[in-house]
Write a protein that holds these residues in place. Structure first.
Motif, PDB file in Angstrom:
ATOM      1  N   ILE A 198       7.481  15.575 -12.353  1.00  0.00           N
ATOM      2  CA  ILE A 198       6.531  14.522 -11.954  1.00  0.00           C
ATOM      3  C   ILE A 198       5.414  14.398 -13.003  1.00  0.00           C
ATOM      4  CG2 ILE A 198       5.215  16.087 -10.420  1.00  0.00           C
ATOM      5  CD1 ILE A 198       4.696  13.771  -8.541  1.00  0.00           C
ATOM      6  N   ARG A 254       8.002   7.843  -6.564  1.00  0.00           N
ATOM      7  CA  ARG A 254       8.646   8.526  -5.427  1.00  0.00           C
ATOM      8  C   ARG A 254      10.159   8.333  -5.458  1.00  0.00           C
ATOM      9  NH1 ARG A 254       4.847   8.340  -0.200  1.00  0.00           N
ATOM     10  NH2 ARG A 254       6.216  10.069   0.233  1.00  0.00           N
ATOM     11  N   GLY A 303       0.818  -1.217   0.000  1.00  0.00           N
ATOM     12  CA  GLY A 303       0.000   0.000   0.000  1.00  0.00           C
ATOM     13  C   GLY A 303       0.855   1.271   0.000  1.00  0.00           C
ATOM     14  N   ILE A 317      -3.421  16.584  -3.960  1.00  0.00           N
ATOM     15  CA  ILE A 317      -4.438  15.822  -3.217  1.00  0.00           C
ATOM     16  C   ILE A 317      -5.293  16.762  -2.359  1.00  0.00           C
ATOM     17  CG2 ILE A 317      -4.729  14.128  -1.343  1.00  0.00           C
ATOM     18  CD1 ILE A 317      -2.359  12.591  -2.579  1.00  0.00           C
ATOM     19  N   MET A 374      -9.864  12.750  -3.267  1.00  0.00           N
ATOM     20  CA  MET A 374      -8.650  13.317  -3.854  1.00  0.00           C
ATOM     21  C   MET A 374      -8.966  14.247  -5.025  1.00  0.00           C
ATOM     22  SD  MET A 374      -6.298   9.876  -3.666  1.00  0.00           S
ATOM     23  CE  MET A 374      -4.671  10.368  -4.170  1.00  0.00           C
ATOM     24  N   ALA A 433       2.667  16.628  -4.912  1.00  0.00           N
ATOM     25  CA  ALA A 433       1.765  15.500  -4.617  1.00  0.00           C
ATOM     26  C   ALA A 433       0.746  15.909  -3.560  1.00  0.00           C
ATOM     27  CB  ALA A 433       2.574  14.296  -4.148  1.00  0.00           C
ATOM     28  N   ILE A 434       1.222  16.524  -2.498  1.00  0.00           N
ATOM     29  CA  ILE A 434       0.301  16.856  -1.402  1.00  0.00           C
ATOM     30  C   ILE A 434      -0.673  17.954  -1.813  1.00  0.00           C
ATOM     31  CG2 ILE A 434       0.167  17.806   0.963  1.00  0.00           C
ATOM     32  CD1 ILE A 434       2.792  16.190   1.482  1.00  0.00           C
ATOM     33  N   ILE A 437       9.058   7.842 -11.762  1.00  0.00           N
ATOM     34  CA  ILE A 437       8.402   9.108 -11.390  1.00  0.00           C
ATOM     35  C   ILE A 437       9.122   9.675 -10.162  1.00  0.00           C
ATOM     36  CG2 ILE A 437       6.217  10.181 -10.696  1.00  0.00           C
ATOM     37  CD1 ILE A 437       4.790   7.760 -11.986  1.00  0.00           C
ATOM     38  N   PRO A 438       9.573  10.913 -10.229  1.00  0.00           N
ATOM     39  CA  PRO A 438      10.348  11.428  -9.100  1.00  0.00           C
ATOM     40  C   PRO A 438       9.478  11.746  -7.876  1.00  0.00           C
ATOM     41  CG  PRO A 438      10.023  13.136 -10.749  1.00  0.00           C
ATOM     42  CD  PRO A 438       9.435  11.884 -11.319  1.00  0.00           C
ATOM     43  N   MET A 439      10.145  11.782  -6.761  1.00  0.00           N
ATOM     44  CA  MET A 439       9.499  12.228  -5.514  1.00  0.00           C
ATOM     45  C   MET A 439       9.273  13.740  -5.605  1.00  0.00           C
ATOM     46  SD  MET A 439       9.291  11.474  -2.020  1.00  0.00           S
ATOM     47  CE  MET A 439      10.633  10.696  -1.177  1.00  0.00           C
ATOM     48  N   SER A 451      -3.064   5.636  -6.473  1.00  0.00           N
ATOM     49  CA  SER A 451      -4.229   6.507  -6.681  1.00  0.00           C
ATOM     50  C   SER A 451      -3.807   7.835  -7.310  1.00  0.00           C
ATOM     51  CB  SER A 451      -4.941   6.755  -5.348  1.00  0.00           C
ATOM     52  OG  SER A 451      -5.309   5.524  -4.784  1.00  0.00           O
ATOM     53  N   GLY A 494       1.517   5.088  -4.290  1.00  0.00           N
ATOM     54  CA  GLY A 494       1.157   6.165  -5.213  1.00  0.00           C
ATOM     55  C   GLY A 494       0.202   5.760  -6.334  1.00  0.00           C
TER      56      GLY A 494
HETATM   57  N1  LIG Z   1       5.805  10.941  -6.654  1.00  0.00           N
HETATM   58  C1  LIG Z   1       5.428  11.267  -5.420  1.00  0.00           C
HETATM   59  N2  LIG Z   1       6.095  12.171  -4.700  1.00  0.00           N
HETATM   60  C2  LIG Z   1       5.725  12.480  -3.459  1.00  0.00           C
HETATM   61  N3  LIG Z   1       4.676  11.954  -2.833  1.00  0.00           N
HETATM   62  C3  LIG Z   1       3.962  11.038  -3.492  1.00  0.00           C
HETATM   63  C4  LIG Z   1       4.278  10.651  -4.821  1.00  0.00           C
HETATM   64  N4  LIG Z   1       3.363   9.719  -5.221  1.00  0.00           N
HETATM   65  C5  LIG Z   1       2.518   9.549  -4.197  1.00  0.00           C
HETATM   66  N5  LIG Z   1       2.867  10.327  -3.156  1.00  0.00           N
HETATM   67  C6  LIG Z   1       2.205  10.421  -1.856  1.00  0.00           C
HETATM   68  O1  LIG Z   1       2.181   9.129  -1.292  1.00  0.00           O
HETATM   69  C7  LIG Z   1       0.998   8.955  -0.539  1.00  0.00           C
HETATM   70  C8  LIG Z   1       0.314   7.692  -1.026  1.00  0.00           C
HETATM   71  O2  LIG Z   1      -0.160   7.913  -2.351  1.00  0.00           O
HETATM   72  P1  LIG Z   1      -1.449   7.168  -2.888  1.00  0.00           P
HETATM   73  O3  LIG Z   1      -2.567   7.350  -1.957  1.00  0.00           O
HETATM   74  O4  LIG Z   1      -1.617   7.578  -4.302  1.00  0.00           O
HETATM   75  O5  LIG Z   1      -0.909   5.666  -2.793  1.00  0.00           O
HETATM   76  P2  LIG Z   1      -1.719   4.307  -3.017  1.00  0.00           P
HETATM   77  O6  LIG Z   1      -0.762   3.340  -3.607  1.00  0.00           O
HETATM   78  O7  LIG Z   1      -2.951   4.583  -3.747  1.00  0.00           O
HETATM   79  O8  LIG Z   1      -2.043   3.898  -1.524  1.00  0.00           O
HETATM   80  P3  LIG Z   1      -3.115   2.800  -1.016  1.00  0.00           P
HETATM   81  O9  LIG Z   1      -2.493   1.462  -1.327  1.00  0.00           O
HETATM   82  O10 LIG Z   1      -3.208   3.076   0.448  1.00  0.00           O
HETATM   83  O11 LIG Z   1      -4.358   3.062  -1.777  1.00  0.00           O
HETATM   84  C9  LIG Z   1       0.158  10.196  -0.744  1.00  0.00           C
HETATM   85  O12 LIG Z   1       0.307  11.025   0.379  1.00  0.00           O
HETATM   86  C10 LIG Z   1       0.766  10.845  -1.959  1.00  0.00           C
HETATM   87  O13 LIG Z   1       0.693  12.245  -1.882  1.00  0.00           O
END
Ligand SMILES: Nc1ncnc2c1ncn2[C@@H]1O[C@H](COP(=O)(O)OP(=O)(O)OP(=O)(O)O)[C@@H](O)[C@H]1O
Ligand SMILES: [Mg+2]
Length: 395
Positions: free
Chosen positions: A380, A330, A164, A365, A202, A361-362, A354-356, A169, A167
């Motif tokens: 990104i 990330r 989980g 969302i 989101m 990202a925040i 995909i870079p962090m 979603s 990223g």
């Molecule tokens: N490239 C990125 N850089 C920085 N933060 C990121 C990046 N991608 C995702 N995030 C952050 O990581 C967190 C998790 O992202 P997201 O909810 O998309 O993951 P997910 O795989 O869908 O999680 P879950 O399995 O819980 O559904 C979020 O707070 C999001 O802002």
């Protein structure tokens, strides 16, 4: 009382006994009108007895089962074919659906699941035909019956991970926005994270209905009423939201998800599916039906390890290698593990890195505004854009 549904069974090994027939008839309103043991015979018999539904074993002797489906539909475009698979040959589900089968069961199945499958398929088809008759004054019925099957032009893309929070979603949303923006075609985003999906949140959307309502009302949904179950975002995306509470997740079964995807595929060119991190049945259905699986991972040790396991399982499921693509999200050079290490462990090369970018990202969302819309020049966003090019242009 509903109609009596005429069922033709085509199976080389299976022998339904008297009590089975009795339950089918008394509880399901289903009458077995014939039992044949080869693929050739089912084609001949169905011409004579004109069944409503054919239950066809994928391993039937004689004529290949997929060929048999095509012949059955050539003879009668309205016949409803339910394929029977074993756990082992389940990977052919998509092929069967592409040949024109409308539903499937996995052996061993109970009499109740047979009744449920046959009845719901029959009722769905009946209401669709009635709606069509009302619309066309009885014309074009047969043509439309063919159209109900999954149009191959619709592309289905599923975001998946075994861990989980990687990223999925965020990528699903921005990828869907990017595809819609570039192609100007119709894009649906399905939140299949049934336990804790938050795509609507989101995107700052407040849906009245969710995927659960769509499942409950399935039999009455057509192209027009479909829109009432989706919530529309200003970017042009149509979103099918996840259940409001986790205990509703169980309403969404594999069978119902499959029907949802068929219905969406009639109206949408691209269907992007976000999932929760597990190999549970509904996710497998989404993966089976997908043209592209985007397997998302990050460079932390648990994630790398679990992506290896996840990708091994995908191999066992016989997914073609080029259907499954690895996305590293990330990414930062500061991580102790290198991209090469990941590729070696996962035994797969990475499609895209995909870079962090925490700030983007925040804020994406928190404001409900996908960064593809207002920050499209950021690295990104450029990476998501590369992935959408890959999807749009095909393999
Ligand atoms: N490239 C990125 N850089 C920085 N933060 C990121 C990046 N991608 C995702 N995030 C952050 O990581 C967190 C998790 O992202 P997201 O909810 O998309 O993951 P997910 O795989 O869908 O999680 P879950 O399995 O819980 O559904 C979020 O707070 C999001 O802002
Ligand atoms: Mg998620």
């Amino acid at each position: 009382m509903g109609d009596t549904i005429k069922l033709l069974i085509a199976d080389s090994t299976y022998e339904p006994d008297g009590s089975f027939n009795h339950i089918l008839k008394s509880e399901g309103g289903i009458e077995i009108v014939g039992k044949v043991e080869t693929g050739d015979r089912v084609v001949e018999m169905s011409k004579i007895i004109k069944p409503d539904v054919v239950l066809l074993d994928a391993e039937i002797e004689g004529l290949d089962a997929m060929e048999a489906v095509r012949h059955l539909l050539n003879n009668d475009p309205n016949v409803l074919v339910v394929m029977v698979f074993t756990e082992k040959n389940k990977t052919y589900v998509k092929r069967a659906m592409a040949s024109g089968a409308r539903d499937f069961l996995v052996k061993p199945f109970t009499v109740n699941s047979l009744i449920d499958t046959v009845k719901s398929l029959y009722e769905l088809d009946k209401s669709r035909r009635e709606a069509l008759r009302a619309e066309t004054g009885g014309k074009n019925e047969e043509k439309e019956a063919y159209d109900f099957r999954l149009p191959t032009e619709s592309k289905i893309i599923t975001l998946f991970s075994t861990k989980g929070g990687v990223g999925k979603s965020l990528i699903a949303i921005n990828l869907a926005v990017s595809i819609a923006d570039k192609t100007k075609k119709k894009v649906a985003l399905v939140d299949l994270d049934l336990m804790s999906g938050d795509i609507a949140l989101m995107l700052d959307l407040y849906p009245k209905r969710t995927i659960v309502d769509m499942v409950k009302d399935m039999n009455g949904i057509d192209k027009d009423t479909l829109q009432e179950y989706l919530v529309h975002h200003s970017s042009g995306l149509s979103v099918l939201p996840a259940p409001i509470s986790p205990e509703q997740a169980e309403y969404v079964t594999s069978n119902s998800l499959e029907k949802i995807i068929y219905i969406l595929a009639r109206s949408y060119d691209y269907i992007v599916i976000d999932t929760g991190p597990s190999f549970k049945e509904v996710n497998l259905t989404a993966l089976d039906m997908s043209n592209h699986i985007l397997f998302v991972t990050t460079l932390d040790l648990p994630s790398v390890k679990s992506s290896r396991v996840g990708l091994d399982i995908m191999k066992k499921l016989n997914y073609e290698d080029n259907k499954v693509n690895l996305i590293l999200n990330r990414y930062s050079k500061k991580h102790g593990i290198s991209i090469k290490d990941l590729e070696k462990t996962a035994k797969k090369s990475i499609l895209n890195v995909i870079p962090m970018d925490d700030a983007i990202a925040i804020s994406s969302i928190n404001t409900g505004a996908p960064f593809m819309l207002n920050n499209s020049r950021k690295p990104i966003a450029k990476k998501i854009s590369e992935i959408s090019d890959f999807i749009i242009q095909g393999k």
